[in-house]
Write an enzyme that holds these catalytic residues in place. Structure first.
Site, mmCIF file in Angstrom:
data_model
loop_
_atom_site.group_PDB
_atom_site.id
_atom_site.type_symbol
_atom_site.label_atom_id
_atom_site.label_comp_id
_atom_site.label_asym_id
_atom_site.label_seq_id
_atom_site.Cartn_x
_atom_site.Cartn_y
_atom_site.Cartn_z
ATOM 1 N N TYR A 81 0.837 -1.201 0.000
ATOM 2 C CA TYR A 81 0.000 0.000 0.000
ATOM 3 C C TYR A 81 0.870 1.248 0.000
ATOM 4 O O TYR A 81 1.364 1.676 1.037
ATOM 5 C CB TYR A 81 -0.903 -0.006 1.231
ATOM 6 N N LYS A 128 -1.081 -7.909 -2.772
ATOM 7 C CA LYS A 128 -2.428 -7.315 -2.763
ATOM 8 C C LYS A 128 -2.229 -5.813 -2.841
ATOM 9 O O LYS A 128 -1.451 -5.247 -2.067
ATOM 10 C CB LYS A 128 -3.124 -7.683 -1.472
HETATM 11 O O1 LIG Z 1 -6.953 1.216 2.581
HETATM 12 P P1 LIG Z 1 -7.483 1.320 3.967
HETATM 13 O O2 LIG Z 1 -8.662 2.248 4.123
HETATM 14 O O3 LIG Z 1 -6.399 1.540 4.980
HETATM 15 O O4 LIG Z 1 -8.126 -0.098 4.293
HETATM 16 C C1 LIG Z 1 -7.300 -1.149 4.718
HETATM 17 C C2 LIG Z 1 -8.207 -2.320 4.651
HETATM 18 O O5 LIG Z 1 -8.369 -2.655 3.287
HETATM 19 C C3 LIG Z 1 -8.003 -3.984 3.121
HETATM 20 O O6 LIG Z 1 -6.676 -4.022 2.722
HETATM 21 C C4 LIG Z 1 -8.889 -4.656 2.106
HETATM 22 O O7 LIG Z 1 -10.184 -4.575 2.564
HETATM 23 P P2 LIG Z 1 -11.249 -3.711 1.745
HETATM 24 O O8 LIG Z 1 -11.709 -4.606 0.626
HETATM 25 O O9 LIG Z 1 -12.344 -3.399 2.730
HETATM 26 O O10 LIG Z 1 -10.543 -2.493 1.228
HETATM 27 C C5 LIG Z 1 -8.116 -4.609 4.497
HETATM 28 O O11 LIG Z 1 -7.354 -5.767 4.606
HETATM 29 C C6 LIG Z 1 -7.638 -3.510 5.358
HETATM 30 O O12 LIG Z 1 -8.167 -3.583 6.640
#
Ligand SMILES: O=P(O)(O)OC[C@H]1O[C@](O)(COP(=O)(O)O)[C@@H](O)[C@@H]1O
Length: 276
Positions: free
Chosen positions: A156, A187
């Protein structure tokens, strides 16, 4: 001379095959209770057992959750659904500028003890804490390797120098960095269309890429189109939470997503499963 794989190579291969069914995966992301807090769940799904019974019954391939919830719900998913134990997390109770750090939230040994098929950890590429998360990532990965556990990296990109975390240049940078840091599964964010997500898959250099669901889409067809685009772009599936547990019919939503990911149904065909 025929090559004999090491014990952990065999273990990783078998565990990965429990998540990537015929090279595709629909994973239910369920670590939101800490990442966002219980307010992420509609009242009927605050109880983890209620929503997990629905997604397991709908035949999701795997569930990604933190060790503590896996411990108290094992009777629902045990021997039915693959388990990915996430061993990092953070709360939004922290001061804002400390939320770009994922902290240890359990150990690889907890995942092994729970019978997990993989471990997951988040790296916020571009965060002011990137260095610390990388140290943690490599410690997790080293330990997982010993036990033959594949590592899913939630790659991320987010941080002070990143204006748009969904921009293809940023997302593909994070995907490439995840591949270079030894992730077995990646992911990451959806980049908005098929063409740009193809760039993300290319940058991942052969490591399977799964789409993170993101905030709930207003219309189910829009989410199913995103999923379809990811598959057409070479992605291998989704890791999705809010678009399932915030939906009024999570079971039907899982079935619709599975139709796109595993049966190559179009979004228009899959959305009909929500109307039944
Ligand atoms: O990007 P954000 O808002 O921090 O969300 C993180 C959340 O999104 C995820 O990566 C994926 O879940 P979602 O499908 O709800 O986005 C979760 O594992 C994590 O808790």
């Amino acid at each position: 001379m025929s090559y004999s794989p090491t014990y952990n190579e065999v273990g990783k291969r078998i565990r990965l095959s429990r998540i990537l069914r015929n090279d595709r995966a629909v994973v239910f992301a369920f670590d939101h209770g800490v990442e966002h807090g219980p307010s992420d769940f509609p009242p009927e799904h605050v109880n983890p057992r209620v929503i997990l019974e629905k997604v397991v019954d709908a035949g999701v391939d795997a569930i990604m959750m933190l060790p503590g919830i896996a411990r108290i719900t094992w009777d629902i998913w045990g021997n039915k659904t693959a388990l990915i134990v996430k061993v990092t997390s953070k709360t939004n109770l922290r001061p804002k500028d400390e939320r770009l750090l994922q902290s240890p939230f359990g150990y690889v040994e907890d995942a092994v003890a729970l019978g997990a098929d993989a471990v997951a950890a988040t790296v916020y590429w571009g965060s002011q804490y990137e260095d610390l998360m990388l140290q943690r990532w490599f410690t997790i990965r080293e330990s997982a390797e010993t036990y033959g556990l594949p590592c899913l990296q939630l790659a991320y990109p987010r941080g002070p120098a990143i204006a748009n975390r969904y921009d293809v240049e940023i997302v593909r940078y994070g995907a490439r960095a995840a591949a270079e840091s030894g992730a077995d599964l990646i992911k990451t964010y959806y980049t908005g269309n098929l063409e740009t997500f193809r760039e993300v898959v290319r940058a991942a250099s052969g490591i399977p890429v799964l789409m993170s669901g993101g905030p709930r889409r207003e219309k189910e067809i829009d989410f199913l189109r995103d999923v379809w685009n990811v598959i057409q772009a070479g992605g291998k599936g989704v890791v999705v939470g809010r678009n399932i547990f915030q939906h009024k019919n999570p079971k039907a939503m899982i079935k619709a997503v599975k139709a796109v990911v595993h049966e190559d149904k179009t979004p228009e065909e899959a959305v009909k499963l929500l109307e039944q």
